[in-house]
Structures are given as C-alpha cells and as structure tokens.
Design an enzyme around this catalytic site. Structure first.
Site, PDB file in Angstrom:
ATOM      1  N   ARG A  88      19.319  39.388  71.455  1.00 25.40           N
ATOM      2  CA  ARG A  88      18.817  40.648  72.009  1.00 25.40           C
ATOM      3  C   ARG A  88      19.396  41.853  71.288  1.00 25.40           C
ATOM      4  O   ARG A  88      19.090  42.986  71.638  1.00 25.40           O
ATOM      5  CB  ARG A  88      19.177  40.729  73.491  1.00 25.40           C
ATOM      6  CG  ARG A  88      17.957  40.473  74.402  1.00 25.40           C
ATOM      7  CD  ARG A  88      18.448  40.555  75.797  1.00 25.40           C
ATOM      8  NE  ARG A  88      17.496  40.884  76.801  1.00 25.40           N
ATOM      9  CZ  ARG A  88      16.853  39.981  77.550  1.00 25.40           C
ATOM     10  NH1 ARG A  88      16.978  38.706  77.312  1.00 25.40           N
ATOM     11  NH2 ARG A  88      16.082  40.394  78.533  1.00 25.40           N
ATOM     12  N   ARG A 160      12.370  38.614  91.311  1.00 24.39           N
ATOM     13  CA  ARG A 160      13.736  38.758  90.782  1.00 24.39           C
ATOM     14  C   ARG A 160      14.333  40.090  91.211  1.00 24.39           C
ATOM     15  O   ARG A 160      13.639  41.101  91.234  1.00 24.39           O
ATOM     16  CB  ARG A 160      13.690  38.727  89.251  1.00 24.39           C
ATOM     17  CG  ARG A 160      13.902  37.354  88.686  1.00 24.39           C
ATOM     18  CD  ARG A 160      13.615  37.301  87.228  1.00 24.39           C
ATOM     19  NE  ARG A 160      14.307  38.316  86.427  1.00 24.39           N
ATOM     20  CZ  ARG A 160      14.248  38.359  85.100  1.00 24.39           C
ATOM     21  NH1 ARG A 160      13.544  37.461  84.439  1.00 24.39           N
ATOM     22  NH2 ARG A 160      14.893  39.292  84.433  1.00 24.39           N
ATOM     23  N   ARG A 171      15.846  48.410  81.637  1.00 21.64           N
ATOM     24  CA  ARG A 171      15.647  47.220  80.784  1.00 21.64           C
ATOM     25  C   ARG A 171      14.708  47.545  79.622  1.00 21.64           C
ATOM     26  O   ARG A 171      14.911  47.070  78.506  1.00 21.64           O
ATOM     27  CB  ARG A 171      15.086  46.062  81.625  1.00 21.64           C
ATOM     28  CG  ARG A 171      16.167  45.434  82.506  1.00 21.64           C
ATOM     29  CD  ARG A 171      15.588  44.598  83.626  1.00 21.64           C
ATOM     30  NE  ARG A 171      14.857  43.450  83.158  1.00 21.64           N
ATOM     31  CZ  ARG A 171      13.899  42.830  83.874  1.00 21.64           C
ATOM     32  NH1 ARG A 171      13.585  43.287  85.077  1.00 21.64           N
ATOM     33  NH2 ARG A 171      13.305  41.798  83.395  1.00 21.64           N
TER      34      ARG A 171
HETATM   35  P1  AMP Z   1      15.750  38.058  81.150  1.00 19.93           P
HETATM   36  O1  AMP Z   1      15.600  36.967  82.156  1.00 19.93           O
HETATM   37  O2  AMP Z   1      15.623  37.555  79.735  1.00 19.93           O
HETATM   38  O3  AMP Z   1      14.841  39.231  81.417  1.00 19.93           O
HETATM   39  O4  AMP Z   1      17.242  38.602  81.286  1.00 19.93           O
HETATM   40  C1  AMP Z   1      17.706  39.192  82.482  1.00 19.93           C
HETATM   41  C2  AMP Z   1      18.977  39.982  82.207  1.00 19.93           C
HETATM   42  O5  AMP Z   1      20.003  39.103  81.721  1.00 19.93           O
HETATM   43  C3  AMP Z   1      18.840  41.055  81.128  1.00 19.93           C
HETATM   44  O6  AMP Z   1      18.321  42.271  81.647  1.00 19.93           O
HETATM   45  C4  AMP Z   1      20.290  41.177  80.661  1.00 19.93           C
HETATM   46  O7  AMP Z   1      21.068  41.916  81.586  1.00 19.93           O
HETATM   47  C5  AMP Z   1      20.776  39.746  80.725  1.00 19.93           C
HETATM   48  N1  AMP Z   1      20.556  39.029  79.434  1.00 19.93           N
HETATM   49  C6  AMP Z   1      19.678  38.020  79.194  1.00 19.93           C
HETATM   50  N2  AMP Z   1      19.753  37.599  77.916  1.00 19.93           N
HETATM   51  C7  AMP Z   1      20.708  38.384  77.324  1.00 19.93           C
HETATM   52  C8  AMP Z   1      21.228  38.455  76.001  1.00 19.93           C
HETATM   53  N3  AMP Z   1      20.784  37.662  75.005  1.00 19.93           N
HETATM   54  N4  AMP Z   1      22.205  39.372  75.762  1.00 19.93           N
HETATM   55  C9  AMP Z   1      22.666  40.170  76.744  1.00 19.93           C
HETATM   56  N5  AMP Z   1      22.198  40.166  77.987  1.00 19.93           N
HETATM   57  C10 AMP Z   1      21.221  39.288  78.293  1.00 19.93           C
END
Ligand code: AMP
Length: 216
Positions: A88, A160, A171
C-alpha cells in the site's frame, strides 16, 4: 501464481480476488483481513493496528510486513498467491520485491482495478460482508437475495466498521497519497495491467482473467 491486486478502497479487488482464488486455486492474502482477524483476536499487533484502521490511515509497515513475511518466505510459504490490499506504499512494495527475489519467486504481474473516484464512496457505503464465509455483497448493485442474510451459507451479513462516511474519506485520501504512486512503480517495472472496474462483475472478471493469463 504470484500477483498483486491494486486499486482504491471499494474498487472491487476483494471480490475479484475471491473469484480468482476459485478459478486458479490460489490463496488470497489480504492484509485487511489479516489485520481485522488480529484486532478481533486482541493480539498485540491487533491492538496496535486498531486505531489506525478506525482512522482510515495505514497501519505501520512493521506490523504489516511481519504479517506477510512469514506467509511468503517461511517454511510453509504460499506458492500460489494473490495479494489483496498489499503493498500500500512504496516501502512495502520495495520490501515485497526484496522478499520475493530472496526466494527466487518474483511477482508475475499486477492488476489495477480502475474505478472512477466519484463511484468509490457509494460502492463502499453499500458493501456488506458475510460474517461466516466472507462473501461480499453490495446493497446497490449486488444485494443478497434476503437483506442481511448470505446467499451462500445463510450467515449474517454486516457492514465493516470502517465503511462509514468519515473513515471512508480518510481511506480515499490515504490511497491517493500513498498507494496510487505504486501504479507508476509497477508500470516502470512492466508489471502493470489495468482493467476497467466500473462494469458488471462478470465482465470485470473476464478482463482480470485475461490480464492474469497474459502474465504466465
Ligand atoms: P482493507 O480491508 O484492504 O480495506 O484494509 C482495511 C484497513 O486495514 C486499511 O484502511 C488500513 O488501515 C489497514 N491495512 C490493510 N492493508 C494494509 C497495508 N498493506 N498497509 C497498511 N495498512 C493496511
């Protein structure tokens, strides 16, 4: 298979990744799912990650790399994987490159699921997930047959906690500032394949599969 699914929150990469895992018998490695599990289990990493996730910021690289490193390079390393939500930022992308080159298994390609920014907030607001099997629905364009109930396993669907308006705005900003630069990072390495994500799920999936087939 060693690929990365790239795209903004709400672009549909989680849904497409699930479809790919079934078709290609590969494992989904979603750092978001791993982090949510760590938060739910109350592990030290989960406790540290929680505040950043609720704020729509990135969790520290240290925690995320720790979660991913073992799965990619440990004794039981996954050989066929689709990374969803990782990397990310540039530091994570460079760390991934190093990890995979150390085990002689470089990335085969990156699929960018491209959705206009104006669509994303609505897609996220409509998202619902099954508590039991993780199936993903959308109340606007892919609802479950009975509201709140999963079509596949009858489990309860939920929204969520970070899919609320304030967190979504952060985000999306976090994505634009930290993750979007990875598009040129991977383009420079000739790994990037862009797919239009604002179409029917099956159409997007056909394009994603064509991209994946072109990698091998
Ligand atoms: P997601 O399910 O991919 O939308 O991720 C939900 C949240 O988890 C994100 O908004 C971040 O806070 C955290 N997160 C997920 N993947 C990462 C990553 N590769 N690096 C840092 N934070 C992450």
């Amino acid at each position: 298979m060693r690929i990365v699914m790239l795209g903004a929150p709400g672009c549909g990469k989680g849904t497409q990744t699930k479809l790919l895992t079934e078709k290609y018998d590969a494992a989904q490695l979603s750092t978001g799912d791993l982090l949510r599990a760590a938060v739910a289990a109350g592990t030290p990493a989960g406790l540290k990650a929680k505040a950043a996730m609720e704020a729509g910021a990135l969790v520290s690289d240290e925690i995320v790399l720790e979660l991913i490193r073992d799965r990619l390079t440990g004794v039981d390393a996954v050989k066929n994987f689709i990374l969803d939500g990782f990397p990310r930022n540039q530091l994570q992308a460079e760390a991934l490159e190093e990890m995979l080159s150390a085990v002689g298994q470089p990335l085969m390609g990156v699929v960018l699921v491209d959705v206009p920014a104006s669509e994303l907030a609505r897609r996220i607001a409509g998202r619902r997930i099954c508590r039991d099997c993780g199936a993903i629905y959308n109340v606007y364009f892919a609802p479950s047959k009975t509201e709140g109930v999963c079509d596949d396993c009858d489990g309860e669907t939920y929204q969520r906690s970070d899919d609320n308006e304030a967190t979504v705005a952060s985000r999306l900003t976090t994505y634009a500032e930290q993750t979007e630069p990875l598009i040129s990072f991977y383009d420079q390495r000739d790994l990037l394949h862009t797919v239009a994500g604002n179409a029917e799920m099956d159409t997007v999936f056909a394009d994603v599969c064509a991209a994946v087939d072109s990698f091998s």
